[in-house]
Write a protein that holds these residues in place. Sequence first.
Motif, PDB file in Angstrom:
ATOM      1  N   ALA A 288     -12.498 -32.128  11.312  1.00 21.74           N
ATOM      2  CA  ALA A 288     -13.192 -30.841  11.344  1.00 21.74           C
ATOM      3  C   ALA A 288     -12.457 -29.826  10.477  1.00 21.74           C
ATOM      4  N   ILE A 289     -13.220 -28.951   9.809  1.00 23.49           N
ATOM      5  CA  ILE A 289     -12.650 -27.867   9.009  1.00 23.49           C
ATOM      6  C   ILE A 289     -12.611 -26.623   9.879  1.00 23.49           C
ATOM      7  N   MET A 290     -11.411 -26.123  10.136  1.00 28.67           N
ATOM      8  CA  MET A 290     -11.217 -24.963  10.990  1.00 28.67           C
ATOM      9  C   MET A 290     -10.534 -23.859  10.198  1.00 28.67           C
ATOM     10  N   ILE A 291     -11.041 -22.627  10.311  1.00 30.86           N
ATOM     11  CA  ILE A 291     -10.431 -21.469   9.671  1.00 30.86           C
ATOM     12  C   ILE A 291     -10.318 -20.359  10.707  1.00 30.86           C
ATOM     13  N   PRO A 292      -9.455 -19.356  10.463  1.00 35.84           N
ATOM     14  CA  PRO A 292      -9.354 -18.235  11.411  1.00 35.84           C
ATOM     15  C   PRO A 292     -10.688 -17.499  11.558  1.00 35.84           C
ATOM     16  N   SER A 293     -10.976 -17.060  12.756  1.00 37.91           N
ATOM     17  CA  SER A 293     -12.255 -16.408  13.025  1.00 37.91           C
ATOM     18  C   SER A 293     -12.422 -15.115  12.250  1.00 37.91           C
ATOM     19  N   GLN A 294     -11.315 -14.384  11.993  1.00 37.60           N
ATOM     20  CA  GLN A 294     -11.434 -13.099  11.303  1.00 37.60           C
ATOM     21  C   GLN A 294     -11.805 -13.247   9.834  1.00 37.60           C
ATOM     22  N   ALA A 295     -11.765 -14.476   9.298  1.00 37.27           N
ATOM     23  CA  ALA A 295     -12.124 -14.673   7.900  1.00 37.27           C
ATOM     24  C   ALA A 295     -13.632 -14.696   7.684  1.00 37.27           C
ATOM     25  N   VAL A 296     -14.397 -14.839   8.730  1.00 34.91           N
ATOM     26  CA  VAL A 296     -15.855 -14.937   8.616  1.00 34.91           C
ATOM     27  C   VAL A 296     -16.469 -13.540   8.662  1.00 34.91           C
ATOM     28  N   ILE A 297     -17.316 -13.248   7.680  1.00 35.45           N
ATOM     29  CA  ILE A 297     -18.012 -11.957   7.609  1.00 35.45           C
ATOM     30  C   ILE A 297     -19.432 -12.170   8.124  1.00 35.45           C
ATOM     31  N   PRO A 298     -19.764 -11.645   9.307  1.00 35.18           N
ATOM     32  CA  PRO A 298     -21.124 -11.845   9.830  1.00 35.18           C
ATOM     33  C   PRO A 298     -22.122 -10.958   9.108  1.00 35.18           C
ATOM     34  N   GLY A 299     -23.325 -11.490   8.904  1.00 39.41           N
ATOM     35  CA  GLY A 299     -24.408 -10.748   8.289  1.00 39.41           C
ATOM     36  C   GLY A 299     -25.679 -10.884   9.087  1.00 39.41           C
ATOM     37  N   THR A 300     -26.713 -10.195   8.654  1.00 44.03           N
ATOM     38  CA  THR A 300     -27.984 -10.247   9.372  1.00 44.03           C
ATOM     39  C   THR A 300     -28.684 -11.585   9.176  1.00 44.03           C
TER      40      THR A 300
END
Length: 360
Positions: A288-300
């Motif tokens: 599995a590819i795991m990255i820190p949650s804060q790196a994801v930018i949520p959009g609409t």
Amino acid sequence: MSNSKKTIRNIILLVAAGIVIFFVYKKLTANGNKDTAGPAAGPKNPSKQLLTDAWVVKTSALEQSIEASGTLQSNEEVEIKPEINGRIIHLYFKEGTNVRKGDLLVKIYDEDLRAQLEKLKLQQQLARTTLERQENLLKINGISRQDVDVTRNQVSAYGADIEYTLTQLQKTELRAPFSGRLGLRNVSEGAIVSSASVITTLQQIDPLKMDFAVAEKYRNVIKTGDQVSFFVAGDTKEYKGSIYAIDPKIDLTTRTVRLRAMVPNNSGTLFPGSFAKVQIALKNLPDAIMIPSQAVIPGTRDKKVIVADSGRAKFVVVETGIRTESNVQITNGLKPGDTVITTGILQLKPGMPLKYNKVQ
């Protein structure tokens, strides 16, 4: 005299006009100097470059699991109660001991039933002898067939009364319906009991059942035969069991599904009624590819991350999966070796040069 007044008035007007012209000229001169010196007054030092933290994408093992609260239950449990009213003449068990199926636990007074049984047997024997004589008389037409039928019915009636009395006698003996462990007794020898009296309890504690509930969204993910692990209060040992029953109805109040697991208890260290912290493994993903949650930018409409592309910021659309406490799974959009920006993502714009403070 009038000429002097006119002269003075002209002088005052000239002075006032001169003052007005002076202030207008001064104001225009000041505005001109401001416009001329404006560009030169700006700061000559360029802004400092933004420092960011980065994360190098790599694969790792991921196990998806859910937690639930459960309660241990006896596999079988029953209250030992008499079926008839009577006086206890003997108790054959000790509290808290193990018994086998069919073991005699309690004996209720039965002398009156035994006497009645003997009486019925004698009456049936007499009726049979009378029936034999009447049948011999019937052969020579010495008695009517109706009298013979009445006697035959009487023999059958005595037989039915005997069977009923034997059944009542069986109810004076309370036996263990299954193998298990007895609880505390609530009566003593000589006590008068009824069908509402609880003499003791019997519980089957090996194996045990465990009831717990999970959110309805997992209804189609969990199936019978799945393994579960759990811990009980005051014990650091991990215990295991398997799901054998799933309630077909979703609870309307909590929107959860009840499940039941079978738990071995050969050691006898688990007890009915104990609280259990249950964990159910759903998936095991080795790459599995795991990255820190804060790196994801949520959009609409989608989610994005910023990756380093030849030293500059590039926005990439990604798809996410399972979340943990600090990381999130990326199912599409990234590959091992990509460098993901984890800090300063709100200040970065596409194409901006990147300078790293820390790379993990």
